[in-house]
Design a protein around this motif. Structure first.
Motif, PDB file in Angstrom:
ATOM      1  N   HIS A 189       0.822  -1.215   0.000  1.00  0.00           N
ATOM      2  CA  HIS A 189       0.000   0.000   0.000  1.00  0.00           C
ATOM      3  C   HIS A 189       0.854   1.263   0.000  1.00  0.00           C
ATOM      4  O   HIS A 189       2.055   1.216   0.260  1.00  0.00           O
ATOM      5  N   VAL A 244       0.515   5.482   1.319  1.00  0.00           N
ATOM      6  CA  VAL A 244      -0.241   6.413   2.167  1.00  0.00           C
ATOM      7  C   VAL A 244       0.131   7.841   1.767  1.00  0.00           C
ATOM      8  O   VAL A 244       1.311   8.187   1.720  1.00  0.00           O
ATOM      9  N   HIS A 258      -6.058  -2.402   3.056  1.00  0.00           N
ATOM     10  CA  HIS A 258      -5.878  -1.143   2.321  1.00  0.00           C
ATOM     11  C   HIS A 258      -4.776  -1.273   1.282  1.00  0.00           C
ATOM     12  O   HIS A 258      -3.744  -1.883   1.541  1.00  0.00           O
ATOM     13  N   HIS A 310       4.158   7.120   3.377  1.00  0.00           N
ATOM     14  CA  HIS A 310       5.011   5.937   3.271  1.00  0.00           C
ATOM     15  C   HIS A 310       4.402   4.940   2.302  1.00  0.00           C
ATOM     16  O   HIS A 310       3.264   5.100   1.871  1.00  0.00           O
ATOM     17  N   ALA A 332       4.341   0.445   1.709  1.00  0.00           N
ATOM     18  CA  ALA A 332       4.534  -0.754   2.526  1.00  0.00           C
ATOM     19  C   ALA A 332       4.624  -1.998   1.664  1.00  0.00           C
ATOM     20  O   ALA A 332       3.946  -2.116   0.640  1.00  0.00           O
ATOM     21  N   HIS A 336      -0.112  -2.790  14.025  1.00  0.00           N
ATOM     22  CA  HIS A 336      -1.116  -1.763  13.763  1.00  0.00           C
ATOM     23  C   HIS A 336      -2.476  -2.200  14.273  1.00  0.00           C
ATOM     24  O   HIS A 336      -2.727  -3.398  14.450  1.00  0.00           O
ATOM     25  N   TYR A 373       9.251   0.122  10.222  1.00  0.00           N
ATOM     26  CA  TYR A 373       9.424   1.253   9.290  1.00  0.00           C
ATOM     27  C   TYR A 373      10.885   1.669   9.182  1.00  0.00           C
ATOM     28  O   TYR A 373      11.586   1.769  10.194  1.00  0.00           O
ATOM     29  N   GLU A 414       7.885   0.736   4.689  1.00  0.00           N
ATOM     30  CA  GLU A 414       7.415  -0.173   5.739  1.00  0.00           C
ATOM     31  C   GLU A 414       7.493  -1.625   5.274  1.00  0.00           C
ATOM     32  O   GLU A 414       7.053  -1.945   4.168  1.00  0.00           O
TER      33      GLU A 414
HETATM   34 FE   LIG Z   1       1.421   1.335   6.284  1.00  0.00          FE
END
Ligand SMILES: [Fe+2]
Length: 380
Positions: free
Chosen positions: A189, A191, A240, A254, A256, A286, A295, A305
């Motif tokens: 993902h 962000v 996500h 970031h 991942a 999380h 991270y 990440e």
């Molecule tokens: Fe993330």
């Protein structure tokens, strides 16, 4: 037990859309032009491609192409590329590429959204695609027909050998996973922070057919952050693939990358530390998405990440709403680093003043954002 110096333990709350508290506004969902199938790769501009290649190799990716002008990296999965960097003066995020089913989707985007047709040579792995520009200026590529690569071997997950109290699976043997980079299986993902959360959320849902998995709202009930998943029908999709977070600037937060298991995460951390890379946060778990995370900063201070053990949902899973709090990011692990919050420097003050003057931010909203950034720990 409640002791004045220890705070109160709090379990996170979440409301399904059909049981929203009265003051919480639903995130409006526009009709989708197309439905994306996968997050394909991310695009960056980078001044020093060699430094990026070194970091990403230690991070667990493999080089597909490395020239003076372009760097392509893959994971162990079949995707021909998960990371693309063009050489340029500034370290910055350029945009994301998603796959769609075929030409029909590309034509819809050309006709309805004025998308630019890409040259096949521009697309890692070939095929065809179109380029859009989101309201914040980031590129969004939709591609189809890329040539898949043969997957690279990954070690088997170690969970089946784990000894738990009451369940002894490992007798007369040990856990000694190889000390090697955490092999990145796939891109998971990205962000993005944005000033206009509502506008960006609407735009990305329309152009990718995204489903809001978890919406986070400010104290006045207005949605300000959303974890979006792909609409793959009955096929489980990652919790996500893209996250949009309302804030005070347009910014890559970031990206991942999924690794095999917790031991890969841990040994990967050892390798990155040994090679002098800069750690940011982790290992922890999380809350929204449930991933175990770690991270790292790349050579330009951009965040990457590693994760494993994330949630997956089919399209029928209902959207949930969660109060937006910094402490809602993680269930356990070290405190969230200050860099995840709003910087308290002169540059930030000027940014805020400019947004207030332009009418893109109100004092009321600024106060709500400030409240959300309070309560620094999940247990307080
Ligand atoms: Fe993330």
């Amino acid at each position: 037990m409640n002791h004045p110096s220890q705070g109160v333990l709090r379990a996170p709350v979440a409301y399904p859309e059909h049981a929203l508290p009265a003051h919480v506004q639903k995130l409006a969902r526009p009709a989708a032009l197309v439905k994306a199938r996968a997050l394909a790769f991310l695009m960056f501009e980078k001044p020093d491609l060699a430094a990026c290649q070194t970091f990403l190799s230690d991070f667990g990716m493999h080089t597909v192409e490395s020239s003076a002008e372009r760097l392509l990296m893959r994971g162990s999965g079949p995707a021909p590329c998960i990371y693309l960097a063009r050489r340029g003066p500034k370290a910055r995020f350029l945009g994301a590429a998603f796959t769609v089913a075929g030409e029909a989707e590309l034509r819809v985007l050309e006709q309805q959204s004025g998308a630019r047709r890409l040259q096949p040579s521009e697309i890692p792995g070939g095929g065809s695609g179109v380029e859009l520009v989101d309201p914040a200026g980031n590129l969004l590529w939709l591609v189809t027909g890329q040539q898949a690569l043969a997957p690279l071997p990954l070690r088997a997950p170690l969970l089946s050998q784990a000894n738990c109290y009451g369940e002894t699976r490992r007798v007369n043997s040990t856990i000694r996973p190889p000390l090697e980079p955490a092999a990145v299986a796939k891109l998971g993902h990205v962000v993005l922070q944005t000033i206009d959360f509502a506008g960006m959320a609407d735009w990305y849902m329309r152009h990718l057919g995204l489903i809001p998995t978890d919406v986070q709202y400010l104290a006045d009930g207005s949605p300000n952050l959303c974890f979006f998943r792909l609409d793959l029908g009955d096929t489980p999709a990652d919790h996500h693939s893209i996250v949009l977070a309302g804030g005070i600037e347009e910014k890559y937060e970031h990206s991942a990358y999924e690794v095999v298991d917790l031991d890969a995460l841990g040994h990967g951390q050892n390798v990155l530390r040994a090679n002098g890379h800069r750690h940011m946060w982790g290992i922890g778990r999380h809350v929204l998405g449930s991933q175990l995370f770690d991270y790292w900063y790349d050579p330009d201070g951009m965040e990457f990440e590693h994760y494993t053990d994330g949630d997956v949902f089919t399209a029928s899973h209902p959207t949930h709403y969660v109060p937006l709090e910094l402490s809602g990011i993680w269930a356990w692990g070290d405190d969230v680093p200050a860099s995840m919050g709003v910087k308290k420097d002169l540059g930030t003050v000027f940014k805020i003043l400019r947004l207030l003057r332009q009418g893109r931010l109100t004092f009321a909203r600024l106060k709500l954002l400030g409240q959300a950034m309070g309560a620094p720990r999940p247990w307080l």
